[in-house]
Design a protein around this motif. Structure first.
Motif, PDB file in Angstrom:
ATOM      1  N   SER A 279       0.825  -1.208   0.000  1.00 34.84           N
ATOM      2  CA  SER A 279       0.000   0.000   0.000  1.00 34.84           C
ATOM      3  C   SER A 279       0.858   1.256   0.000  1.00 34.84           C
ATOM      4  N   ASP A 337      -5.244  -2.681   8.871  1.00 26.21           N
ATOM      5  CA  ASP A 337      -6.377  -2.341   8.007  1.00 26.21           C
ATOM      6  C   ASP A 337      -6.481  -0.823   7.851  1.00 26.21           C
ATOM      7  N   ARG A 339      -7.065   0.985   4.800  1.00 23.93           N
ATOM      8  CA  ARG A 339      -8.063   1.467   3.837  1.00 23.93           C
ATOM      9  C   ARG A 339      -9.145   0.437   3.561  1.00 23.93           C
ATOM     10  N   ALA A 340     -10.388   0.916   3.505  1.00 25.14           N
ATOM     11  CA  ALA A 340     -11.492   0.113   2.975  1.00 25.14           C
ATOM     12  C   ALA A 340     -11.685   0.548   1.526  1.00 25.14           C
ATOM     13  N   LYS A 376     -16.632  -2.669   8.432  1.00 26.67           N
ATOM     14  CA  LYS A 376     -15.190  -2.890   8.313  1.00 26.67           C
ATOM     15  C   LYS A 376     -14.481  -2.324   9.541  1.00 26.67           C
ATOM     16  N   ASN A 377     -13.292  -2.860   9.808  1.00 23.38           N
ATOM     17  CA  ASN A 377     -12.488  -2.340  10.913  1.00 23.38           C
ATOM     18  C   ASN A 377     -11.403  -1.407  10.395  1.00 23.38           C
ATOM     19  N   SER A 378     -11.627  -0.838   9.211  1.00 17.94           N
ATOM     20  CA  SER A 378     -10.613   0.000   8.578  1.00 17.94           C
ATOM     21  C   SER A 378     -10.518   1.370   9.239  1.00 17.94           C
TER      22      SER A 378
END
Length: 435
Positions: A279, A337, A339-340, A376-378
């Motif tokens: 990323s 985590d 980015r979603a 989500k856990n982002s």
């Protein structure tokens, strides 16, 4: 005698004119006074141009009885910033920025943020408002090729904050080019000299939006798993990605990054480094930032990366595998985590499809994507657009602000609220309350 009569007549005419004018002035003043003091029926303070919340937003707004209707409070963000009479003393109040640390926990763990932007002023303001806290520090890099009007507006916005500043050097950013990596490094250099004792730095683009509150970010970044580590999700460079660093590329103004010639091979990486791929977004310790800016190994890798394709997708994750780098995560993978993102080629695997539209294989979210995002856990979500399904961000922004304020340990100020509610019912008809 005739002259005296003539003089008297003139005097009477002037006196009459004066008395008429005086009477008219008194009448006008009286009308204005009575109009201003006569009680009027209270109205919900919502500008006519406000975009109403979508019916799909109800699931993301605070739970109330069915008679309650929510209204957005600000609808002219861009016009407010570009107004030539902008008063900095009022900006934080009028645009609902949070002006105090919401907890001691957050105050004791200040964060630094790097924002790289080039368009959509309103999205920038809403992103900054969502992540803003007075104990943090923010560096904004504006693309040197952005329209002058945009650059001027961002400069005006930044000038109203003590802890927000523009990067001291601006790059003409090319997609997948070295200039994108350099933009982050320019801000990183500025932040290294900041008087704010920030603990970790997070980078964002102008189309991101947080899914965690500042308190949740602080807790996540100093959790047992990440307390002393950098977060740079990635793996050893897969075979199909190796051409990015095997051959030489160059940036061409206004065009995509292109191969040099028919494919000129590069020398091996310096210091026998194993190149990783991952990323472009991260959360880095301050010690690691110093390592990036000062170590010979980091500087040599940076120079070697100048003519690679999308170097920000290998630079951070590769250095984070160097054992002597502060906070290194040797042997780490895709964990963290940050980015979603709904990638088009992941449809049917990690998600059931984009409810908005795909641009460059990335979903521009619609309202029906929000349940997936919220589950989500982002740390952040990407991407949003101001002129495409804007009600999506309206809902998410309100959900995020309510979450922030619900965990605050200080009294909530009315200017921090992003929406009002009109309460219908006996004795409360058209009465306005804040949320």
């Amino acid at each position: 005698m005739t002259a005296r009569r003539s003089l008297m007549c003139r005097f009477r005419v002037i006196l009459c004119t004066f008395l008429v004018c005086l009477g008219m002035s008194i009448t006008v003043v009286l009308v204005i006074y009575l109009t201003g003091t006569t009680p009027t029926k209270p109205r919900v303070p919502v500008p006519l141009s406000c975009r109403p919340f979508s019916a799909h937003c109800r699931a993301f707004l605070p739970v109330t009885d069915g008679q309650t209707e929510w209204h957005r409070r600000d609808c002219q963000i861009e016009g407010y910033i570009t107004n030539t009479n902008l008063q900095c003393s009022n900006l934080m109040r009028d645009l609902h920025f949070i002006t105090r640390p919401l907890s001691r926990e957050e105050e004791d763990y200040p964060l630094a943020f790097i924002l790289t932007v080039h368009k959509e002023l309103e999205l920038l303001v809403r992103l900054l408002r969502a992540i803003y806290a007075p104990q943090n520090v923010y560096c904004i890099h504006v693309d040197a090729k952005a329209p002058q009007e945009y650059q001027t507006a961002v400069q005006k916005l930044v000038g109203c904050f003590k802890n927000v500043f523009l990067s001291s050097r601006s790059e003409r950013v090319t997609y997948a080019g070295f200039s994108r990596l350099k933009a982050d490094l320019n801000c990183m250099t500025d932040l290294a000299g900041s008087e704010v004792g920030w603990r970790k730095v997070v980078n964002l683009c102008g189309q991101d939006f947080p899914l965690k509150s500042n308190l949740e970010l602080v807790r996540y970044l100093q959790s047992k798993e990440w307390r002393d580590k950098n977060m740079t999700p990635g793996i050893k460079q897969p075979p199909h990605i190796r051409r990015r660093t095997k051959y030489r590329y160059r940036e061409i103004a206004g065009l995509p990054v292109a191969l040099v010639g028919l494919g000129m091979k590069k020398d091996p990486p310096p210091h026998n480094l194993q190149i990783y791929f991952g990323s472009a977004y991260y959360a880095l310790t301050r010690g690691f930032v110093d390592f990036v800016l000062e170590s010979r190994k980091a500087r040599d890798l940076l120079e070697w990366s100048r003519d690679t394709y999308s170097p920000d997708e290998h630079y951070w994750v590769t250095l984070n595998q160097v054992r002597e780098a502060p906070g290194s995560n040797v042997g780490g993978g895709w964990e963290g985590d940050i980015r979603a993102i709904k990638w088009e080629d992941h449809e049917g695997k990690s998600h059931t499809g984009c409810k908005g539209r795909y641009v460059r294989q990335i979903c521009i979210y619609g309202i029906k994507d929000l349940p997936w995002l919220i589950e989500k856990n982002s740390m952040f979500a990407n991407k949003f657009e101001n002129n495409f399904l804007p009600e999506t961000l309206d809902c998410l922004e309100q959900w995020h602000r309510n979450k922030m304020l619900s965990n605050a340990t200080v009294p909530i100020e009315s200017s921090w609220l992003l929406a009002t509610r009109s309460v219908e019912g006996s004795g409360n008809r058209n009465k306005c309350a804040a949320a």
